[in-house]
Write an enzyme that holds these catalytic residues in place. Sequence first.
Site, PDB file in Angstrom:
ATOM      1  CD  GLU A  35      16.000  21.272  57.006  1.00  0.00           C
ATOM      2  OE1 GLU A  35      16.262  22.483  56.850  1.00  0.00           O
ATOM      3  OE2 GLU A  35      16.443  20.615  57.959  1.00  0.00           O
ATOM      4  CE1 TYR A  40      20.700  23.820  55.842  1.00  0.00           C
ATOM      5  CE2 TYR A  40      18.432  24.304  55.211  1.00  0.00           C
ATOM      6  CZ  TYR A  40      19.338  23.791  56.125  1.00  0.00           C
ATOM      7  OH  TYR A  40      18.897  23.226  57.275  1.00  0.00           O
ATOM      8  CG  ASP A  73      22.312  26.745  58.685  1.00  0.00           C
ATOM      9  OD1 ASP A  73      23.501  26.468  58.962  1.00  0.00           O
ATOM     10  OD2 ASP A  73      21.456  26.969  59.552  1.00  0.00           O
ATOM     11  CB  CYS A  79      31.876  27.838  72.916  1.00  0.00           C
ATOM     12  SG  CYS A  79      32.372  27.244  71.286  1.00  0.00           S
ATOM     13  CB  CYS A  93      37.000  29.902  68.962  1.00  0.00           C
ATOM     14  SG  CYS A  93      36.093  31.204  68.068  1.00  0.00           S
TER      15      CYS A  93
END
Length: 291
Positions: free
Chosen positions: A37, A120, A138, A203, A209
Site C-alpha cells: 500500500e 486511505y 482511493d 462494465c 451507471c
Amino acid sequence: MHRPTYAEPILSWYTEHARDLPWRRPDASPWAVLVSEIMLQQTPVSRVLPAYEAWLTRWPTPAALAAEPPGEAVRAWGRLGYPRRALNLHASARAIVDRHDGQVPPAYDDLRALPGVGAYTAAAVASFAYRQRHAVLDTNVRRVLARMVTGVEYPPKTQTAGEVRLAESLLPPDAETAATWGVAVMELGALVCTARTPRCADCPVIASCAWRLAGKPPYDGPARKGQTYAGTDRQCRGRLLAVLRHASGPVERAALDDAWDDVRQRERALASLIEDGLIDPLDDGRFTLPR
DNA sequence: AAGTCGTGGTG
DNA sequence: TCACCAAGACT
C-alpha cells in the site's frame, strides 16, 4: 434513498477478472499488505511489482527492516518516487516493533497513527489484511462512484465529506463481503472504469451507471492541476538523491554539484533533503544516506 | 486548503 | 508530442 444494488455484479466481475497480484494472495501477511500500500501510493502496479518482491525477500517482517538504518530503505526504494515513503515505511517498522510487539496493528486508529499512513492506507490495511469493514476511498473508487452513482465523469479535485458518506453507505453489512467489495471497486476502476478511456463495453454495471444514463456528459469543473516536472525542485531532489543511492558510502559535495547546474536550486534542494532526513551531512563535509 | 513531494508510461 | 495520470500523505 433507494439505489440500485451494485454489489452483486461487481463482486461477480471481480471473481472473474481480478489480477493475480502478490499482495492479494492468501499467504500475504499484513506487513506485506502494508508494504504494498505504501509503495502503491501514486505509483503504478507495474513499477511496484519488482520492488515489492525484492523488499519482502530482504525484509519479510517489520523487525527485519527496523534492524537496518533508514538509509538502506531509501536505497532499496530505487526509482519508485516520493522517497520519503521509504523513510515512512522504515519509521513505521520501528514503531510497529516498539509499540505493537512487531505485529502490524489491526486497529484503524493505530494504523492511522503510523507515519505515511493516511485515511486511505489505514482503511486498506484494516480491510484487505484484517478483513474489517472500512470504506476504502482511493482515486479509483472515487472515480467509479462519481460516475456510477453521482453521474459525473470525474470526482472533485479534493476528497469531500460527501464522498466518504457515499462510500460508507454502499458498504455491504458483512465485514468479509465489505472487504472484497472495496478491492473489487478499486479493480473495476483500474481495469474498466479508467480515467482516460473507460471500457464501458466491459462494465458489469453499465445498465445502472448514472453517468452513462445521463449521456456521459464531459467533465465541466475547473481544470485539473498539471504536474510539470522538468526543471523543478522535485527533479533536482531526485537527481541529488540518485547520486547517494548509487554510491556505496558517503559522497563529496563535488559529486552533488555535478548532478545539477543551477546552484541556488541545488542548494535549496539539498537543504530540503537534509531537512526531510533523506540525506545526512557529515562533519567532514561529505554527505550520506541516513544511518 | 492548495502546494509540494518522484518517476515513468501513455493516449 | 506532451499533458495527463498513477492503491496519497502531509502541511
